[in-house]
Design an enzyme around this catalytic site. Sequence first.
Site, PDB file in Angstrom:
ATOM      1  N   CYS A   2       0.959  -1.214   0.012  1.00  7.24           N
ATOM      2  CA  CYS A   2       0.014  -0.059   0.068  1.00  7.24           C
ATOM      3  C   CYS A   2       0.593   1.384  -0.122  1.00  7.24           C
ATOM      4  CB  CYS A   2      -0.861   0.108   1.229  1.00  7.24           C
ATOM      5  SG  CYS A   2      -1.996  -1.403   1.561  1.00  7.24           S
ATOM      6  N   ARG A  27       5.058   0.084  -5.955  1.00  4.69           N
ATOM      7  CA  ARG A  27       5.172  -0.732  -5.004  1.00  4.69           C
ATOM      8  C   ARG A  27       4.269  -2.118  -4.922  1.00  4.69           C
ATOM      9  NH1 ARG A  27       6.862   2.446  -0.168  1.00  4.69           N
ATOM     10  NH2 ARG A  27       5.095   1.077   1.112  1.00  4.69           N
ATOM     11  N   TRP A  73      -3.056  -2.790  -1.353  1.00  2.73           N
ATOM     12  CA  TRP A  73      -2.581  -4.094  -1.572  1.00  2.73           C
ATOM     13  C   TRP A  73      -3.511  -4.850  -0.602  1.00  2.73           C
ATOM     14  CZ3 TRP A  73       0.072  -8.316   0.438  1.00  2.73           C
ATOM     15  CH2 TRP A  73       0.467  -9.299  -0.373  1.00  2.73           C
ATOM     16  N   ASN A  99      -1.971   1.995   5.843  1.00  2.84           N
ATOM     17  CA  ASN A  99      -1.145   0.581   5.518  1.00  2.84           C
ATOM     18  C   ASN A  99      -0.772  -0.012   6.792  1.00  2.84           C
ATOM     19  OD1 ASN A  99      -0.797   2.128   2.972  1.00  2.84           O
ATOM     20  ND2 ASN A  99       1.323   2.616   3.524  1.00  2.84           N
ATOM     21  N   GLY A 100      -0.868  -1.444   6.553  1.00  2.00           N
ATOM     22  CA  GLY A 100      -0.596  -2.097   8.023  1.00  2.00           C
ATOM     23  C   GLY A 100      -1.860  -2.996   8.249  1.00  2.00           C
ATOM     24  N   GLU A 480      18.421 -17.386  -7.097  1.00  2.00           N
ATOM     25  CA  GLU A 480      18.055 -16.054  -7.564  1.00  2.00           C
ATOM     26  C   GLU A 480      17.435 -15.951  -9.120  1.00  2.00           C
ATOM     27  OE1 GLU A 480      17.489 -13.395  -6.176  1.00  2.00           O
ATOM     28  OE2 GLU A 480      17.469 -11.546  -7.426  1.00  2.00           O
ATOM     29  N   LYS A 484      13.792 -14.680  -9.903  1.00  2.00           N
ATOM     30  CA  LYS A 484      13.619 -13.786 -11.115  1.00  2.00           C
ATOM     31  C   LYS A 484      12.647 -14.165 -11.888  1.00  2.00           C
ATOM     32  CE  LYS A 484      14.623 -11.225  -9.520  1.00  2.00           C
ATOM     33  NZ  LYS A 484      15.271 -10.727  -8.375  1.00  2.00           N
ATOM     34  N   GLU A 487       9.213 -14.838 -10.843  1.00  2.00           N
ATOM     35  CA  GLU A 487       8.623 -13.331 -10.490  1.00  2.00           C
ATOM     36  C   GLU A 487       8.052 -12.724 -11.631  1.00  2.00           C
ATOM     37  OE1 GLU A 487       9.969 -11.020  -6.881  1.00  2.00           O
ATOM     38  OE2 GLU A 487      11.689 -11.878  -8.204  1.00  2.00           O
ATOM     39  N   HIS A 503      18.870 -36.890  -6.261  1.00  5.15           N
ATOM     40  CA  HIS A 503      18.152 -37.631  -5.067  1.00  5.15           C
ATOM     41  C   HIS A 503      16.690 -37.371  -5.169  1.00  5.15           C
ATOM     42  CE1 HIS A 503      21.783 -38.309  -2.782  1.00  5.15           C
ATOM     43  NE2 HIS A 503      22.335 -36.977  -3.276  1.00  5.15           N
ATOM     44  N   LYS A 600       6.472  -4.203  -3.955  1.00  5.01           N
ATOM     45  CA  LYS A 600       7.969  -4.003  -4.110  1.00  5.01           C
ATOM     46  C   LYS A 600       8.613  -4.133  -2.615  1.00  5.01           C
ATOM     47  CE  LYS A 600      11.921  -2.631  -5.351  1.00  5.01           C
ATOM     48  NZ  LYS A 600      12.772  -3.815  -5.974  1.00  5.01           N
TER      49      LYS A 600
HETATM   50  C1  AGP Z   1      12.995  -9.726  -5.133  1.00  6.29           C
HETATM   51  O1  AGP Z   1      12.978  -9.623  -6.619  1.00  6.29           O
HETATM   52  C2  AGP Z   1      11.698  -9.558  -4.678  1.00  6.29           C
HETATM   53  N1  AGP Z   1      10.859  -8.649  -5.194  1.00  6.29           N
HETATM   54  C3  AGP Z   1      11.589  -9.835  -3.194  1.00  6.29           C
HETATM   55  O2  AGP Z   1      12.206 -11.108  -2.951  1.00  6.29           O
HETATM   56  C4  AGP Z   1      12.626  -8.895  -2.314  1.00  6.29           C
HETATM   57  O3  AGP Z   1      13.913  -8.964  -2.446  1.00  6.29           O
HETATM   58  C5  AGP Z   1      12.153  -9.242  -0.974  1.00  6.29           C
HETATM   59  O4  AGP Z   1      10.841  -8.735  -0.638  1.00  6.29           O
HETATM   60  C6  AGP Z   1      13.127  -8.229   0.172  1.00  6.29           C
HETATM   61  O5  AGP Z   1      12.789  -6.838  -0.064  1.00  6.29           O
HETATM   62  P1  AGP Z   1      14.008  -5.904   0.583  1.00  6.29           P
HETATM   63  O6  AGP Z   1      15.108  -6.001  -0.075  1.00  6.29           O
HETATM   64  O7  AGP Z   1      13.394  -4.473   0.326  1.00  6.29           O
HETATM   65  O8  AGP Z   1      13.921  -6.262   2.232  1.00  6.29           O
END
Ligand code: AGP
Length: 605
Positions: A2, A27, A73, A99-100, A480, A484, A487, A503, A600
């Site tokens: 949010c 975000r 969100w 937010n929260g 990673e 990526k 996502e 395994h 984000k």
């Molecule tokens: C990464 O591509 C993601 N969007 C997500 O995993 C992100 O790295 C994670 O939410 C942590 O965010 P931060 O680095 O702002 O703490």
Amino acid sequence: MCGIIGYIGKRDAAPILMEGLHRLEYRGYDSAGIAVAHAGELRLAKCKGRVRELEKLLPARFKGAPGIAHTRWATHGEPSDRNAHPHCDGANRIAVIHNGIIENAVALRARLESAGVVFRSETDSEVLAHLIAAMPERALDAAVRAALRLVTGTYGLAVLDAARPEAIVVARNGSPVVLGVGEREMFVASDAAALVRHTRRVVYLDDGEVALVRADGYETATLDGGPTAKTPSTITWTNEAFDKGEYEHFMRKEIAEQPEVVARTLSGRLEPRFQTTHLGGIEFAAHELLDIRRVKILGCGSAYIAGAIGAHLIEQLARLPAHAEPASEFRYRNPVIERDTLYIAVSQSGETFDTLAAVQEVKRKGGRVLGIVNVVGSTIARECGRGIYLHAGPEIAVVSTKTFTCTAVAFALLAIHLGRIRDLSTAAGGRLLTALAALPEQIDGIIAREAEIARFAERLALCEHAYFVGRSAGYAVAMEGALKLKEVSYLHAEAYSAAELKHGPLALISPETPTIAVIPRDDLYPKNLLTIEEIRARRGPVFAVTHAGEVLATADAMFDVPRSEPELDPILLNIPLQLLAYHVALKRGCDIDKPRNLAKSVTVE
Ligand code: AGP
């Protein structure tokens, strides 16, 4: 997650707020809304969907100020028009954006309903509007403070009262709120990104603070009304950093920025005279660093994975046992906190709730923690009080690219620093400094060969499943790469340690399931070649990201990554995988900068 933006001053609020909402879009959100005060009344518009949908709803004469606006969100209640913020009291006088999560919302709602209040949404946030309206206090800030004393949970919120338009009130507990100080006008936001166009002077609220914000200034206080003192700070990010420039997507722009931002992470931190690194922000004396016996790294998502690369670097270069753990798991197992362990919190945004909670748990138990953070002045940076800033500039795409790379570089700097205090020789230190300085140019060279990766992406985009494999630090790179890819392209991708393949996961290898193999030319190289053979024997296609060699004959396709020092190779091996995810997503027509369901910065649990 949010986003909050608010304005008070002489100008009409709506254009400022709508522009702010666009700035906050990165975000992640699923509905948006706006409220302005005009002639003693509230004007309100909100809807499910994107900010551009909200724009279409606004009448041409949506005039008035002050105003507040929000991107939501969903947590409590589906994304819908009525669950979108702002929420109002029964008289449509008070508007709240939040937010929260209000944890005692059910009890508060029951109490308000028994007093005759009719709710219009399924959200926890709506209780705030009714609760504030029910408070007998005449001043808006006093009413907000009184209401919040009844609330349990987390909040960053902004409150507007059309009958008291001389101020807006904001409060913070676990969800960021920043004030922007202008010339006879003030702004409020959940994220400084929404303010840079208007002002660079900002004030970060701390948990438990409430601010009364007028056009000509602000006052801050605790929930009990005791005044608090705040010092404004200056944001260094430029307005242009928030634009895509020549690029179609922020993700691609941020990949391209890596040579420059890696150079910034390194800037002023290489100390060739002593073949070590200089890290002013960590503030530990050499003898304190020498007392460290273990390193524990905490972060979420890509930050955690960058931490896994960091753990490897620290173990290799400083010979300290180092381990990365998802911050989201850490505090729930009542962790043992040790005096001689260095805890490192990693976060791009500096606002990730789980990482922040892990830091607080470490501190509460007396542990020492430092942060590796991108956003200056963010909550985690302030909570840690010491650490390494990445200086990577704002990262707008939901997926991390440049900050992942810069975090790995920051870990290399720290590992060399810790190593040179211990057994890392001057020769080894010198060799690593030279290699670090060469990274920006090498990254540039990889990005220039994007077309090679795009060709493989064309094939991968037709698949529904992919494996990523690697060993040791290469396994973290594979993790990673898989994160990526899923996502941004929604392609199902799993990372496995190459040794684990036989395994179990090998059962799923088929001509339809390609494997992306991360193969540095290190001691494990022959073992990795064997893994490729095993996959190929099951007719699984293999794309190797590697340093040129025999792999050429073994894999179906390969990308040749320039060599660095072996310890730093993972940093370079990760770059082609970013481009691979980007190009697969492009081919599949995905919303690259705002992947579905993601935010984000994850500021709720
Ligand atoms: C990464 O591509 C993601 N969007 C997500 O995993 C992100 O790295 C994670 O939410 C942590 O965010 P931060 O680095 O702002 O703490």
